[in-house]
Write an enzyme that holds these catalytic residues in place. Structure first.
Site, PDB file in Angstrom:
ATOM      1  N   THR A  54     -12.824   5.611  -5.355  1.00  0.00           N
ATOM      2  CA  THR A  54     -13.607   5.945  -4.139  1.00  0.00           C
ATOM      3  C   THR A  54     -14.511   7.254  -4.786  1.00  0.00           C
ATOM      4  OG1 THR A  54     -11.986   5.445  -2.676  1.00  0.00           O
ATOM      5  CG2 THR A  54     -13.704   7.001  -1.850  1.00  0.00           C
ATOM      6  N   PRO A  82      -4.977  -6.973  -3.736  1.00  0.00           N
ATOM      7  CA  PRO A  82      -4.012  -7.761  -2.803  1.00  0.00           C
ATOM      8  C   PRO A  82      -2.715  -6.903  -2.844  1.00  0.00           C
ATOM      9  CG  PRO A  82      -5.400  -9.433  -3.751  1.00  0.00           C
ATOM     10  CD  PRO A  82      -5.779  -8.299  -4.578  1.00  0.00           C
ATOM     11  N   GLU A 117      -2.209  -3.709  -3.254  1.00  0.00           N
ATOM     12  CA  GLU A 117      -2.442  -2.520  -2.665  1.00  0.00           C
ATOM     13  C   GLU A 117      -2.658  -2.990  -1.429  1.00  0.00           C
ATOM     14  OE1 GLU A 117      -5.780   1.003  -2.165  1.00  0.00           O
ATOM     15  OE2 GLU A 117      -6.058  -0.312  -3.867  1.00  0.00           O
ATOM     16  N   GLY A 137       6.083  11.421  26.595  1.00  0.00           N
ATOM     17  CA  GLY A 137       5.586  12.551  27.177  1.00  0.00           C
ATOM     18  C   GLY A 137       5.032  13.808  26.534  1.00  0.00           C
ATOM     19  N   ASN A 169     -10.926  -1.327   7.594  1.00  0.00           N
ATOM     20  CA  ASN A 169     -10.685  -2.610   8.193  1.00  0.00           C
ATOM     21  C   ASN A 169     -11.809  -3.307   8.527  1.00  0.00           C
ATOM     22  OD1 ASN A 169      -8.117  -2.155   8.084  1.00  0.00           O
ATOM     23  ND2 ASN A 169      -7.873  -1.813  10.414  1.00  0.00           N
TER      24      ASN A 169
END
Length: 388
Positions: free
Chosen positions: A129, A244, A246, A343, A370
């Site tokens: 990245t 795949p 990863e 809660g 995604n």
């Protein structure tokens, strides 16, 4: 339904992982969260305990067992304790990096780096990245230029897991600027002490506080020709072959996290009193748990099939994308809805459901967002139907 995925060897490994986490991780987790960094000695102790190095061949000190189910067991025990932020670096250094070295490395590269990974003396990272190229790996600008017998690397990477602790990093760089990125990208192994290689900021994140995440920069970093990993200009192909694994790591980790969240919630709601009964006695609570558990059970069946397919070398990039996308979305939803049943206590970080809520959002982003997974799946559907 009875799950038949694991055998006695897997369950023995589970006991070892559980004991290690309880002894070496859980007592220190809060401090590591505050420090935004795990104690490096934890890696060496994990190696000594046989928790990492499972897939690395025996000649390099590992167990030589290429079985993804061991990764799944590790994820399940980590998720049960809510300490994924402290151990997520294993997924890269022990789950992903060895695959590249085993498949693509020279004997010298394997001897140096696989041996170091197995002993815990080395931590690996992979730098894909970039600041302006996230999931779009074909848009990277880091470059490697041949200069005599060496390669000179320039560029910047970000969001790199193990970026601070890493002793070496597999760098994705452009090497042929006339070709398409998919045909002109290569992989290089860069040692952390290479002149010009700088570890930048230890990044502060929304969650996963204990995870080691950093920026890396390369300024005229000179590496020998022997630093090339795999074939020249075939880096993109190498990435596609290994992605795949990863993505299944993310998908199976999501399953483990969702299952853990359900267990914490079920225990809580049937103990917490409200209006003369427990929270779990309300139909709404039971319906929530019923829906979520059913969906998690169904996803488990898919993940189990994916794991066996990966072991057999048959897991496709598309099916791995489905596992990553479906699992991460499901985990986020399960944790969010389970937190509501706690809660006000669900908002308190002393409860693992709260930590899971802040840690799990990244699941839908890293390893390829995604939206990219959906695009890969959609292209495959279109390709299949256009042939008819």
């Amino acid at each position: 339904m009875k799950r038949n995925l694991y055998n006695d060897d897997h369950e023995a490994f589970r006991s070892s992982v559980a004991a290690f986490l309880d002894r070496e991780v859980v007592p220190h987790f809060e401090q590591w969260e505050e420090d935004h960094l795990v104690d490096r000695q934890m890696w060496r102790r994990a190696a000594q305990s046989g928790i990492i190095g499972i897939s690395i061949p025996e000649e390099f000190g590992g167990s030589g067992v290429a079985d993804f189910r061991f990764e799944m067991i590790r994820s399940e025990e980590i998720a049960r304790r809510g300490v994924s932020a402290a151990t997520s670096g294993w997924g890269v250094s022990d789950g992903i990096v060895p695959g590249y070295l085993i498949e693509l490395g020279t004997q010298a590269q394997k001897q140096k780096y696989l041996t170091g990974l197995t002993s815990g003396d080395m931590i690996g990272a992979i730098a894909m990245t970039e600041p302006n190229a996230g999931s779009d790996l074909q848009n990277i600008t880091t470059k490697a230029v041949r200069d005599g017998e060496d390669w000179v690397i320039n560029g910047a990477k970000t969001f790199i897991t193990n970026g601070i602790h890493c002793d070496f990093v597999i760098v994705v760089a452009r090497t042929d600027f006339e070709a398409k990125p998919s045909q002109g990208t290569s992989l290089f192994i860069v040692d952390a002490d290479a002149p010009g290689f700088e570890k930048g900021r230890k990044l502060k994140k929304l969650g996963m506080d204990a995870q080691d995440t950093a920026e890396l920069s390369f300024s005229d970093v000179r590496v020998p020709a022997e630093a090339l990993l795999g074939e020249l200009n075939q880096g993109f192909i190498h990435l596609m072959v290994n992605l795949p694994t990863e993505r299944l790591l993310i998908g199976s980790g999501s399953l483990a996290a969702a299952r853990a969240a359900l267990e914490w919630t079920a225990e809580y709601v049937f103990e917490r009193p409200a209006f003369g009964q427990t929270i779990g006695d309300f139909q709404n609570t039971r319906f929530e748990l019923a829906e979520l558990e059913t969906r998690v059970d169904a996803f488990e069946a898919f993940i189990d099939r994916c794991a066996l397919a990966l072991n057999d070398g048959e897991l496709t990039a598309v099916d791995a994308a489905k596992a990553k996308y479906l699992g991460s979305d499901l985990e986020i939803e399960v944790v969010n809805r389970c937190l509501q049943l706690f809660g006000g206590y669900g908002y308190m970080l002393e409860f693992p459901i709260a930590r899971a809520y802040k840690d799990n959002r990244i699941q839908a982003i890293f390893g390829g967002a995604n939206e990219v997974m959906k695009e890969l799946i959609g292209r495959d559907i279109a390709k299949r139907h256009r042939k008819r």
